[in-house]
Design a protein around this motif. Structure first.
Motif, short mmCIF file in Angstrom:
data_model
loop_
_atom_site.label_atom_id
_atom_site.label_comp_id
_atom_site.label_asym_id
_atom_site.label_seq_id
_atom_site.Cartn_x
_atom_site.Cartn_y
_atom_site.Cartn_z
N ILE A 21 51.12 -8.17 6.44
CA ILE A 21 50.49 -8.86 7.56
C ILE A 21 51.50 -9.55 8.47
O ILE A 21 51.44 -9.36 9.69
CB ILE A 21 49.40 -9.82 7.07
CG1 ILE A 21 48.23 -9.01 6.50
CG2 ILE A 21 48.91 -10.72 8.20
CD1 ILE A 21 47.14 -9.84 5.88
N SER A 24 53.39 -6.91 10.56
CA SER A 24 52.50 -6.29 11.55
C SER A 24 52.22 -7.26 12.70
O SER A 24 52.22 -6.86 13.87
CB SER A 24 51.18 -5.88 10.91
OG SER A 24 51.41 -4.99 9.86
N PHE A 25 51.97 -8.51 12.37
CA PHE A 25 51.64 -9.50 13.39
C PHE A 25 52.80 -9.69 14.36
O PHE A 25 52.64 -9.62 15.57
CB PHE A 25 51.25 -10.83 12.74
CG PHE A 25 50.97 -11.92 13.73
CD1 PHE A 25 49.79 -11.91 14.45
CD2 PHE A 25 51.88 -12.93 13.94
CE1 PHE A 25 49.52 -12.92 15.38
CE2 PHE A 25 51.62 -13.94 14.85
CZ PHE A 25 50.44 -13.93 15.57
N SER A 28 53.53 -6.69 16.60
CA SER A 28 52.53 -6.55 17.67
C SER A 28 52.69 -7.63 18.73
O SER A 28 52.50 -7.36 19.92
CB SER A 28 51.11 -6.59 17.10
OG SER A 28 50.81 -7.88 16.60
N GLY A 37 48.13 -10.64 21.45
CA GLY A 37 48.29 -10.49 20.00
C GLY A 37 47.47 -11.49 19.22
O GLY A 37 46.86 -11.16 18.20
N THR A 38 47.43 -12.73 19.69
CA THR A 38 46.67 -13.76 19.00
C THR A 38 45.17 -13.51 19.09
O THR A 38 44.45 -13.64 18.10
CB THR A 38 47.02 -15.15 19.57
OG1 THR A 38 48.43 -15.34 19.44
CG2 THR A 38 46.29 -16.24 18.83
N THR A 41 44.27 -10.65 16.81
CA THR A 41 44.36 -11.07 15.41
C THR A 41 43.15 -11.90 15.00
O THR A 41 42.56 -11.66 13.94
CB THR A 41 45.65 -11.89 15.19
OG1 THR A 41 46.76 -11.07 15.54
CG2 THR A 41 45.77 -12.34 13.76
N SER A 44 40.02 -9.57 14.94
CA SER A 44 39.98 -8.57 13.87
C SER A 44 39.91 -9.21 12.48
O SER A 44 39.57 -8.53 11.51
CB SER A 44 41.20 -7.66 13.96
OG SER A 44 42.38 -8.40 13.76
N ALA A 45 40.22 -10.49 12.37
CA ALA A 45 40.16 -11.16 11.06
C ALA A 45 38.76 -11.11 10.48
O ALA A 45 38.59 -10.94 9.26
CB ALA A 45 40.64 -12.60 11.19
#
Length: 74
Positions: A21, A24-25, A28, A37-38, A41, A44-45
């Motif tokens: 994770i 990937s974070f 991205s 990106g935030t 994230t 999708s959480a």
């Protein structure tokens, strides 16, 4: 009391959580920028938490989770 198979599944998830994770974070974030990106994230959480719960603990997500996820995505 936790059963051994639950501990094994939790160890697999912890490895995923700490190894995959963050990489990937941050990759991205570098490609898309902090704001996009935030937002992706956070959005999708909800989806991934329900999917992981379904896969690991075999408990199907509730209808409330489904409604909240749909509202969050829109």
């Amino acid at each position: 009391m936790m059963y051994p198979e639950m501990v094994m599944e939790m160890d697999k998830f912890n490895c995923y959580e700490h190894c995959v994770i963050p990489r990937s974070f941050f990759s991205s974030i570098r490609l898309t920028g902090v704001a996009i990106g935030t937002v992706v994230t956070i959005g999708s959480a909800l989806v991934f938490s329900g999917a992981f719960e379904w896969m690991l603990w075999k408990s199907q997500p509730t209808i409330v989770w489904g409604i909240v996820t749909v509202i969050a995505i829109h």
